[in-house]
Design an enzyme around this catalytic site. Structure first.
Site, short mmCIF file in Angstrom:
data_model
loop_
_atom_site.label_atom_id
_atom_site.label_comp_id
_atom_site.label_asym_id
_atom_site.label_seq_id
_atom_site.Cartn_x
_atom_site.Cartn_y
_atom_site.Cartn_z
CE1 TYR A 178 -14.45 1.96 -7.00
CE2 TYR A 178 -16.83 1.79 -6.67
CZ TYR A 178 -15.54 1.34 -6.41
OH TYR A 178 -15.35 0.28 -5.56
NE ARG A 216 -26.65 0.27 -2.29
CZ ARG A 216 -25.32 0.14 -2.23
NH1 ARG A 216 -24.68 0.51 -1.14
NH2 ARG A 216 -24.66 -0.36 -3.25
CG ASP A 235 -2.22 0.76 0.95
OD1 ASP A 235 -3.30 0.13 0.99
OD2 ASP A 235 -2.17 1.99 0.67
CG ASN A 264 -22.42 -2.42 -5.35
OD1 ASN A 264 -23.12 -1.44 -5.66
ND2 ASN A 264 -21.59 -2.38 -4.31
CG HIS A 265 -20.86 1.13 -7.01
ND1 HIS A 265 -22.13 1.64 -6.79
CD2 HIS A 265 -20.33 0.88 -5.79
CE1 HIS A 265 -22.34 1.70 -5.48
NE2 HIS A 265 -21.27 1.25 -4.84
CB SER A 291 -12.52 2.15 -2.34
OG SER A 291 -12.56 3.21 -1.41
C1 15L Z 1 -17.96 0.16 -3.17
O1 15L Z 1 -17.56 -0.25 -4.24
C2 15L Z 1 -17.11 0.97 -2.28
O2 15L Z 1 -15.74 0.64 -2.41
C3 15L Z 1 -17.50 0.90 -0.84
O3 15L Z 1 -16.88 1.95 -0.14
C4 15L Z 1 -19.03 0.97 -0.66
O4 15L Z 1 -19.45 2.24 -0.99
C5 15L Z 1 -19.71 -0.08 -1.52
O5 15L Z 1 -19.27 -0.01 -2.85
C6 15L Z 1 -21.23 0.02 -1.49
O6 15L Z 1 -21.86 0.01 -2.53
O7 15L Z 1 -21.78 0.06 -0.40
#
Ligand code: 15L
Length: 274
Positions: free
Chosen positions: A142, A182, A34, A114-115, A77
């Site tokens: 993202y 959620r 890191d 999931n995004h 992230s």
């Molecule tokens: C993600 O991809 C993020 O990295 C994390 O911080 C959360 O926001 C998560 O999704 C989410 O959808 O809850």
């Protein structure tokens, strides 16, 4: 005893930190990479600490040398500018995969999110949940970068024969409480995340796989079939926290109807503290 060396990028991030103690084994060395500072090894802890960026090809080449497997968690992230997202998440993942290929790392596990499919509807998967290989419908830059990471993983498997497992992670935090209602749907408990990574590390010859990373939550809307095929068995359920989030606001409209939740409506390209 054969010792397995596992390189983890982004090891000081939220998921990386949660995995450090959970992926510890007597016959395993964790090489933790890191840019951010990391706590020194505890007595008896088999870790090698590397301070480097995933965008630094020389450092990544050195970090991959002698690794048996790589878990790539590094990168932004959440939402950020297009330039930063492209540089760290897309180019960074390319740099990581190139280093792994050159060093002969046979197995790579990539963190997607999931995004990458945030604009898929919560109910579109029916009873079994949204399939893990559903085509991208990103909700942010993202999310686009995560779709690119999935594609890069597929390419490196097809071209070079590397075993590549891409995990579309829901929300991996100590508890789902900070996420509100959620989180009862999307939570991947840290213990389940460790079980999932162990399955990814040990399943024989997976080839290329795209799987969901989620606990077996009562309100889950992602399919677990693909992860279970690799040997993952979730033992946690976010419903345990239902009472604690009951009074918190439930997202409505677009954010409430889609997998990406608030990411679907947050300003594009702006840092998102969600
Ligand atoms: C993600 O991809 C993020 O990295 C994390 O911080 C959360 O926001 C998560 O999704 C989410 O959808 O809850």
């Amino acid at each position: 005893m054969a010792v397995q060396r596992v390189l983890i990028t982004g090891s000081a991030g939220i998921v990386g930190n949660l995995m450090r103690s959970r992926l510890r084994r007597p016959d395993r060395v964790l090489r933790l990479l890191d840019l951010a500072p990391q706590s020194a090894a505890e007595p008896g802890e088999n870790v090698e600490l590397v301070t480097a960026s995933v965008t630094d090809s020389a450092a990544m080449a050195e970090a991959c040398a002698g690794a048996d497997a790589l878990i790539h968690l590094g990168g932004h992230s959440r939402e950020n500018s297009w330039e930063a997202t492209l540089d760290v998440n897309v180019n960074g993942t390319h740099t990581v995969l190139e280093a792994a290929r050159t060093a002969g790392v046979p197995r790579v596990i990539l963190a997607s999110s999931n995004h990458s499919v945030g604009f898929r509807r919560n109910d579109e998967g029916g009873e079994n949940g949204v399939p893990a290989d559903s085509t991208p419908r990103p909700d942010t830059y993202y999310g686009v970068s995560k779709a690119a990471i999935e594609a890069l993983g597929s390419l490196y498997h097809s071209r070079f024969g590397m075993d590549v497992i891409v995990v579309r992670i829901g929300s991996c935090f100590e508890t789902p409480i900070q996420l509100g209602p959620r989180g009862l749907t999307t939570w991947l408990s840290p213990d389940d995340a460790a079980r999932l990574f162990e399955a990814c590390l040990s399943c024989p010859s997976p080839g290329y796989r795209l799987i969901w990373g989620v606990s077996d939550n009562t309100r889950r809307v992602y399919s677990l079939t693909e992860a279970e095929a690799l040997g993952y068995k979730s033992l946690d359920n976010a419903e345990t926290y239902a009472e604690q989030v009951a009074a918190m606001p439930t997202p409505a409209g677009i954010a409430g109807e889609h997998l990406g939740g608030g990411f679907c409506t947050a300003p594009l390209g702006e840092f998102n503290p969600l």
